[in-house]
Enzyme design. Structure first.
Site: not given
Ligand code: CFM
Length: 473
Positions: A52, A55, A86, A181
């Protein structure tokens, strides 16, 4: 075969997201002359692997900043993936070790969570006085009830005397993590960039944009750029302090690695400060050499670049030849978030391997254009694949190696296909010249592991085999 994925009989919408390279061009499996469909909403009922917006913002762009309190405004479930997913490591581990959440419960959802958020920020800041600021990430539930996180952040900033940055990255905003992003870039640019002046000489300063220091990727190429004679001012956002982000506007050049998650900030800096940027790939020998040459050309340091490249290639040549010999002719299926799928086709080629299929979770048209340029004729390309499609590719195309992430790892193993983790790396780092050898070594280990010789049974027997088994008992 791409025209008839068995698993897609009930979701014909998927066919516009599947194509092959034919005559050098994209040939869509639904027969349309249009380019492959991407960056559109997932069809309901299709078990996408996408993340999403939250995220993409929390996990990818904001999360690597090492000295801020990373606080999620939402129910505790949204913080579930804060750990162990990550490895955007840094030289300190505060950002990896701790996660913070306003922990919204039912009562807060009914009566609003602003007070709770303010209290959470202040408490966390008191508890961790060394933190240089607070990043607050909005989630679906707190956005839907209309909490004014922006206002709370302002109040909190006055109370704690440090930057409190509110990211409007509620999960439902975009079609994938890619929107997150974008939000991450815009928010950091708006709230932080340009708010402080850097110390020292910036006449040769560059920013590395879009590298998140996955398993220390930065260590493979930063010393080479520094040796070249440039100063790395800021890394957006691997191994970075929030204070470095404030002064990144003084760089002379932005060097953009991940061109999906971070070109936005390079564009914004170009528009506001006139900072030029160049796109580079920092994976693979040719690409890493080209990146050094491009940066060198900008600052007039060409001779030094050639010296570094010649030395590095000389150092790795014999090992590279060894791996090339062992890996040559192997057929790869690569499925990554987006850019790595095209960055790495070239890296496989340098190792003598061919990419027979490439897929991305959230690539946009420019990512697919690069994939179609690079993949071999006949190569299969899939946008936003679901797990059934992945299985079908593994079973039908039978690649020698699948390069993908944790979600797909066990599917590959169950089907007896060697696997390398391209997101979080098996060992890594994979960038730069030295990373290329790590990558080759991990691939070699995956392909030659003795475990494949022990696989006598089909882990997913077809019904006839099940009959045979029960007949035998
Ligand atoms: Fe950029 Fe990345 Fe990637 Fe990405 Fe990612 Fe990643 Fe990736 Mo996993 S920022 S788009 S959202 S290169 S976490 S470090 S490996 S999907 S292809």
């Amino acid at each position: 075969m791409s025209g008839c994925f068995r698993c897609n009989l009930t979701i014909p919408e998927r066919q516009s997201h599947i194509a092959v390279k034919k005559g050098g061009k994209c040939a869509r499996s639904d027969g349309s002359a249009e380019f492959i469909e991407s960056n559109t909403r997932t069809t309901p009922g299709d078990m996408t692997e996408r993340g999403c917006t939250y995220a993409g913002c929390r996990g990818v762009v904001g999360g690597p900043v090492k000295d801020v309190i990373q606080l999620t405004h939402g129910p505790v479930g949204c913080a579930f993936f804060s750990w162990g997913y990550r490895p955007h490591v840094a030289d300190t581990d505060f950002h990896m070790k701790y996660t913070f959440i306003s922990d919204m419960n039912e009562t807060n959802i009914v009566f609003g969570g602003e007070k709770r958020l303010l209290q959470s920020i202040v408490e966390a800041a008191q508890e961790f006085p060394d933190a240089q600021g607070v990043f607050v990430y909005n989630t679906c539930s707190t956005a839907l009830i209309g909490d004014d996180g922006r206002d709370v952040a302002k109040q909190a900033e006055a109370l704690i005397g440090k930057p409190v940055v509110f990211f409007e990255c509620e999960g439902f905003r975009g079609v994938s993590q890619s929107a997150g992003h974008h939000v991450g870039n815009e928010t950091i640019f708006k709230h932080l960039v340009g708010s402080e002046e850097p110390v020292g000489d910036t006449s040769t300063a560059i920013n590395i944009i879009g590298d998140y220091n996955i398993k220390n990727d930065l260590r493979t190429f930063e010393p080479l750029f520094e040796e070249l004679g440039v100063r790395i001012l800021t890394r957006f956002t691997g191994n970075v302090s929030v204070n470095d982000l404030k002064s990144m506007h003084r760089a002379r050049l932005n060097v953009v690695h991940c061109q999906r998650s971070a070109t936005y900030i390079a564009e914004m800096m170009h528009d506001k400060y006139g900072t030029p940027y160049i796109d580079v790939t920092l994976f693979g020998i040719q690409a890493m050499s080209a990146a050094l040459r491009k940066v060198a050309a900008f600052f007039g340091l060409e001779a030094k670049a050639e010296e570094i490249i010649a030395r590095e290639l000389g150092r790795m040549q014999s090992q590279l030849d060894y791996y090339r010999h062992r890996l040559s002719g192997k057929r790869i299926f690569i499925y990554q978030g987006a850019p790595r799928a095209w960055h790495w086709i070239e890296m496989f080629r340098e190792l003598g391997m061919e990419t027979i299929a490439a897929a991305t979770t959230f690539g946009h048209q420019d990512d697919y254009e690069k994939i179609f340029e690079r993949i071999q004729e006949g190569g299969l390309v899939i946008d936003n694949p679901n797990v059934l499609e992945l299985e079908e590719v593994l079973e039908t195309y039978k690649p020698d190696l699948f390069v993908s992430g944790n979600k797909e790892k066990y599917v590959a193993y169950k089907l007896g296909v060697p696997f390398v983790n391209g997101h979080t790396y098996d060992t890594g780092p994979y960038a730069g010249f030295s990373g290329m050898l790590n990558f080759a070594r991990d691939i070699d280990r995956a392909l030659t592991s003795p475990v494949w010789k022990l696989l006598h049974t089909n882990a997913r027997p077809v019904p006839e085999q099940l009959h045979a088994l029960s007949d035998a008992t």
